[in-house]
Design a protein around this motif. Structure first.
Motif, PDB file in Angstrom:
ATOM      1  N   ALA A  12       0.839  -1.198   0.000  1.00  0.00           N
ATOM      2  CA  ALA A  12       0.000   0.000   0.000  1.00  0.00           C
ATOM      3  C   ALA A  12       0.873   1.247   0.000  1.00  0.00           C
ATOM      4  O   ALA A  12       0.603   2.222  -0.702  1.00  0.00           O
ATOM      5  N   LEU A  13       1.946   1.196   0.778  1.00  0.00           N
ATOM      6  CA  LEU A  13       2.838   2.352   0.891  1.00  0.00           C
ATOM      7  C   LEU A  13       3.456   2.693  -0.462  1.00  0.00           C
ATOM      8  O   LEU A  13       3.552   3.862  -0.840  1.00  0.00           O
ATOM      9  N   MET A  38       0.940   4.343  -2.594  1.00  0.00           N
ATOM     10  CA  MET A  38       0.703   5.695  -2.075  1.00  0.00           C
ATOM     11  C   MET A  38       1.818   6.656  -2.456  1.00  0.00           C
ATOM     12  O   MET A  38       1.586   7.832  -2.720  1.00  0.00           O
ATOM     13  N   TYR A  42       3.874   6.384  -4.971  1.00  0.00           N
ATOM     14  CA  TYR A  42       4.196   6.473  -6.393  1.00  0.00           C
ATOM     15  C   TYR A  42       4.016   7.882  -6.966  1.00  0.00           C
ATOM     16  O   TYR A  42       4.920   8.391  -7.629  1.00  0.00           O
ATOM     17  N   PRO A  43       2.876   8.542  -6.733  1.00  0.00           N
ATOM     18  CA  PRO A  43       2.723   9.887  -7.315  1.00  0.00           C
ATOM     19  C   PRO A  43       3.828  10.851  -6.884  1.00  0.00           C
ATOM     20  O   PRO A  43       4.261  11.687  -7.682  1.00  0.00           O
ATOM     21  N   LEU A  44       4.297  10.708  -5.644  1.00  0.00           N
ATOM     22  CA  LEU A  44       5.362  11.603  -5.171  1.00  0.00           C
ATOM     23  C   LEU A  44       6.682  11.273  -5.855  1.00  0.00           C
ATOM     24  O   LEU A  44       7.422  12.172  -6.267  1.00  0.00           O
ATOM     25  N   TRP A  65       6.966   9.871  -8.732  1.00  0.00           N
ATOM     26  CA  TRP A  65       6.788  10.293 -10.128  1.00  0.00           C
ATOM     27  C   TRP A  65       7.049  11.791 -10.269  1.00  0.00           C
ATOM     28  O   TRP A  65       7.711  12.240 -11.199  1.00  0.00           O
ATOM     29  N   LEU A  66       6.534  12.558  -9.326  1.00  0.00           N
ATOM     30  CA  LEU A  66       6.722  14.011  -9.356  1.00  0.00           C
ATOM     31  C   LEU A  66       8.202  14.367  -9.297  1.00  0.00           C
ATOM     32  O   LEU A  66       8.709  15.154 -10.101  1.00  0.00           O
ATOM     33  N   LEU A 100       8.857   5.510 -20.508  1.00  0.00           N
ATOM     34  CA  LEU A 100       7.923   5.085 -19.474  1.00  0.00           C
ATOM     35  C   LEU A 100       8.639   4.788 -18.160  1.00  0.00           C
ATOM     36  O   LEU A 100       8.008   4.493 -17.156  1.00  0.00           O
ATOM     37  N   PHE A 110       6.650  20.663 -19.026  1.00  0.00           N
ATOM     38  CA  PHE A 110       6.462  19.688 -17.955  1.00  0.00           C
ATOM     39  C   PHE A 110       7.561  19.728 -16.903  1.00  0.00           C
ATOM     40  O   PHE A 110       7.286  19.798 -15.716  1.00  0.00           O
ATOM     41  N   PHE A 135       6.898  20.833 -13.039  1.00  0.00           N
ATOM     42  CA  PHE A 135       6.966  19.924 -11.898  1.00  0.00           C
ATOM     43  C   PHE A 135       8.129  20.270 -10.974  1.00  0.00           C
ATOM     44  O   PHE A 135       8.079  19.981  -9.777  1.00  0.00           O
ATOM     45  N   SER A 161       6.523  22.629  -8.838  1.00  0.00           N
ATOM     46  CA  SER A 161       5.626  21.895  -7.940  1.00  0.00           C
ATOM     47  C   SER A 161       6.394  21.325  -6.755  1.00  0.00           C
ATOM     48  O   SER A 161       5.917  21.351  -5.617  1.00  0.00           O
ATOM     49  N   LEU A 180       5.929  22.152  -2.764  1.00  0.00           N
ATOM     50  CA  LEU A 180       5.593  21.144  -1.749  1.00  0.00           C
ATOM     51  C   LEU A 180       6.635  21.071  -0.637  1.00  0.00           C
ATOM     52  O   LEU A 180       6.361  20.560   0.444  1.00  0.00           O
ATOM     53  N   VAL A 197       6.502  19.341   3.197  1.00  0.00           N
ATOM     54  CA  VAL A 197       7.229  18.113   3.513  1.00  0.00           C
ATOM     55  C   VAL A 197       8.143  18.342   4.722  1.00  0.00           C
ATOM     56  O   VAL A 197       8.195  17.516   5.640  1.00  0.00           O
TER      57      VAL A 197
END
Lengths: 302, 313
Positions: free
Chosen positions: A41-42, A45, A47-49, A51-52, A67, A266, A270, A273, A277, A281
């Protein structure tokens, strides 16, 4: 949990140990499964971070073509482009604008909410019950119900396109959630402290500032951190009140990327972004105990 | 202060009738000093605006010309002549009904898992909570748009095409962002679970109750106040989501108005099209709907929420 029970008699003792032996194996297997599940699960969870972070370092052609999560080569220029900012306003300016608003909101909320909370938690005054109920009800009040007239009021006062509409309401304890949070905390403090302070000659003001406020520090820190993060993330209020680019915050600057669909921007988008953040954090890493406990208590004592 | 000198004498009386104590008026005065910022805020930034927006909802107002009374026209137009209004209602309700149960369900399952975990509970609790702090930001909303766009990770993984460009799917991308932030209700669930006395489970397992039976007969009733709290809070918040829908749809609520959330349409009517009267009417309908939903939740809660400590209160 069978292992933690204290046996009360000889028969209970044998019962417990027998039960323990019988369940030990499934329990161990269950525990491994739990950890594996939590770990899986972690990863999803996070992954998006990940990826960013990866995309903020990818060259433009890799963003769509590749990819792989990890960039083939690190494109640090994304960050230098991001530092140049948007609309000729540098990131440092955007960052200090964001900090100014969030800082003002923190001071306002901590001050005004703790004052109101002390009155609700400790002092007697007429209509206390109905006013407290009203205060609780405003926690659930949708922001949009008051938005337009507030805008009209601030417009009349000539405060649109200034930071006042974003900071001033915080000095008037409009975020009832925090009043409630501090009330709950203050109710847990022993009354004897104020009795003693009163016998020593302290009026309500001195006993608030010298006795109660220092003891309320955990709740005040929770208030400060949540206010900072929520104000930092806020988009809607800033969107309607601020329109000069030099007054923009990081969030509003990022917004200008919303309309642009070209993937060439992009990397820098990012990168910015990530910069936006970063304060959250850092706050999270430094104060995670306060944040998690504060959130946990908000639901339990209510 | 004079109150301090006669405190010992009046103390017993003070306990029964505090208002009549000498100096009581003075203390009452002090209370209003402490309350003054809140009173000012409640009056000028909450009550007055609510009254004003109720008035404006019966007018035509563009911020520059004085409001023109139009009676119920905003409301009749909204309910009978504006298909976009109903699309925004539909999108919002669909989103609330999908996102909130899914988010709370996952939060509860994870909290149950973490509760029976002995090592690493604190670590996972913090790690799962982190997205709740980050998720409301524009940064993450932009990440979401890219992940669910044509050629984004989800498209590559599932071959579904970009969700954000497909009318039936875009809403789910936004809902998943809400689900991603299950950490806040999870932390509240976990704290609630840890307050359930272990003796209850011990007694139940002595009586031979299965884990599932224990969950239904002990965990659910004991946790029901916390479930209720989370349900009310998350439902109210879900009705007001703005940033992710704005970012995912490029500020337009598309494709085909499928992510035109109520708040987005309200912003569009009020601040883009300058129909402040119409937007005020929308705000009041939202206020009434949220109030009604909350009232229904509270009303039904009497049948399923169990307060163990009711007697002590």
């Amino acid at each position: 949990m069978t292992t933690s029970t204290t046996p009360t008699g000889p028969s209970a003792a044998t019962d417990t140990s027998a039960a323990t032996a019988a369940v030990r194996k499934p329990v161990a297997r269950r525990r491994v499964a739990l950890h594996l599940g939590a770990l899986a699960a972690l990863l999803v969870m996070l992954y998006p971070l990940a990826w960013l972070l990866a995309t903020s370092l990818k060259p433009a052609d890799e963003v769509i073509a590749s990819l792989d999560l990890l960039p083939g080569s690190l494109e640090w220029s994304n960050y230098s482009t991001a530092l140049d900012g948007v609309n000729d306003v540098s990131v440092w300016r955007l960052l200090s604008n964001s900090l100014l608003i969030a800082g003002g909101a923190v001071v306002g909320n901590v001050l005004s909410c703790s004052l109101a909370a002390y009155a609700f938690a400790r002092l007697r005054f007429r209509f206390r019950g109905p006013l407290f109920a009203f205060m609780i009800a405003t926690i659930m009040l949708p922001h949009h119900a008051v938005l337009i007239p507030q805008y009209i009021i601030f417009n009349q006062l000539g405060m649109v396109n200034t930071y006042w509409p974003l900071i001033l309401p915080k000095f008037l304890a409009t975020e009832a959630f925090f009043v409630f949070l501090i009330v709950q905390f203050m109710r847990g403090l022993p009354r004897e402290l104020e009795e003693a302070a009163r016998i020593d000659g302290c009026g309500p003001f001195r006993s608030f500032f010298l006795v109660i406020l220092p003891l309320t520090r955990p709740a005040l820190i929770t208030t400060a951190i949540f206010t900072f993060i929520w104000t930092w993330n806020d988009f809607f209020t800033q969107l309607i009140y601020l329109f000069s680019p030099e007054k923009f915050t990081l969030t509003l600057a990022l917004r200008s990327f919303v309309d642009a669909s070209s993937t060439s921007a992009f990397g820098p988008m990012f990168a910015m972004s990530v910069i936006a953040l970063l304060p959250i954090v850092l706050f999270f890493l430094a104060f995670q105990r306060f944040l998690v406990e504060g959130m946990a208590n908000s639901g339990i004592k209510g | 202060m004079t109150t301090t000198t006669d405190t010992p004498v009046t103390a017993p009386a003070a306990r029964t009738t505090p208002a009549k104590r000498p100096g009581g008026r003075q203390r009452e005065g002090a209370a209003w000093v402490f309350l003054s910022p809140w009173v000012l805020g409640a009056a000028v930034l909450t009550l007055l605006p609510m009254a004003v927006s109720l008035y404006l909802s019966f007018t035509d107002y563009d911020l520059f010309n004085p409001p023109r009374w139009v009676g119920l026209r905003n409301y009749t137009q909204m309910f009978t002549e504006d298909p976009r209004y109903w699309r925004s209602v539909g999108a919002t309700l669909t989103y609330v009904v999908i996102a909130v149960p899914l988010q709370l369900g996952i939060a509860l399952v994870v909290a149950l898992g973490l509760k029976s975990m002995r090592r690493g509970r604190g670590f996972y609790r913090s790690a799962f909570y982190a997205p709740s702090l980050l998720g409301a930001s524009m940064s993450i909303a932009l990440v979401w748009r890219a992940l669910f766009n044509d050629g984004g990770t989800v498209d590559n993984l599932l071959g579904t095409g970009g969700w954000v460009n497909r009318p039936g799917w875009a809403l789910f991308a936004v809902a998943l962002l809400t689900v991603w932030q299950f950490g806040a209700p999870m932390v509240i669930f976990l704290a609630g679970l840890q307050q359930i006395p272990t003796e209850l489970y011990e007694a139940a397992s002595v009586d031979g109750a299965s884990r599932w039976r224990q969950f239904l007969s002990i965990t659910v009733p004991m946790l029901s106040p916390v479930i209720f709290f989370n349900l009310v809070l998350q439902t109210i918040q879900a009705f007001q989501v703005f940033t992710p829908a704005f970012a995912v749809s490029g500020g337009k609520g598309g494709p085909a108005d499928s992510t035109l959330f109520y708040t987005l349409y309200l912003y569009d009517r009020g601040f883009v099209a300058s129909h402040m009267g119409y937007a005020s009417a929308m705000a009041w309908v939202l206020l009434i709907v949220i109030g009604a939903v909350t009232a229904v939740l509270f009303r039904t809660s009497r049948t399923w929420v169990f307060y163990a400590s009711e007697g002590d209160r």
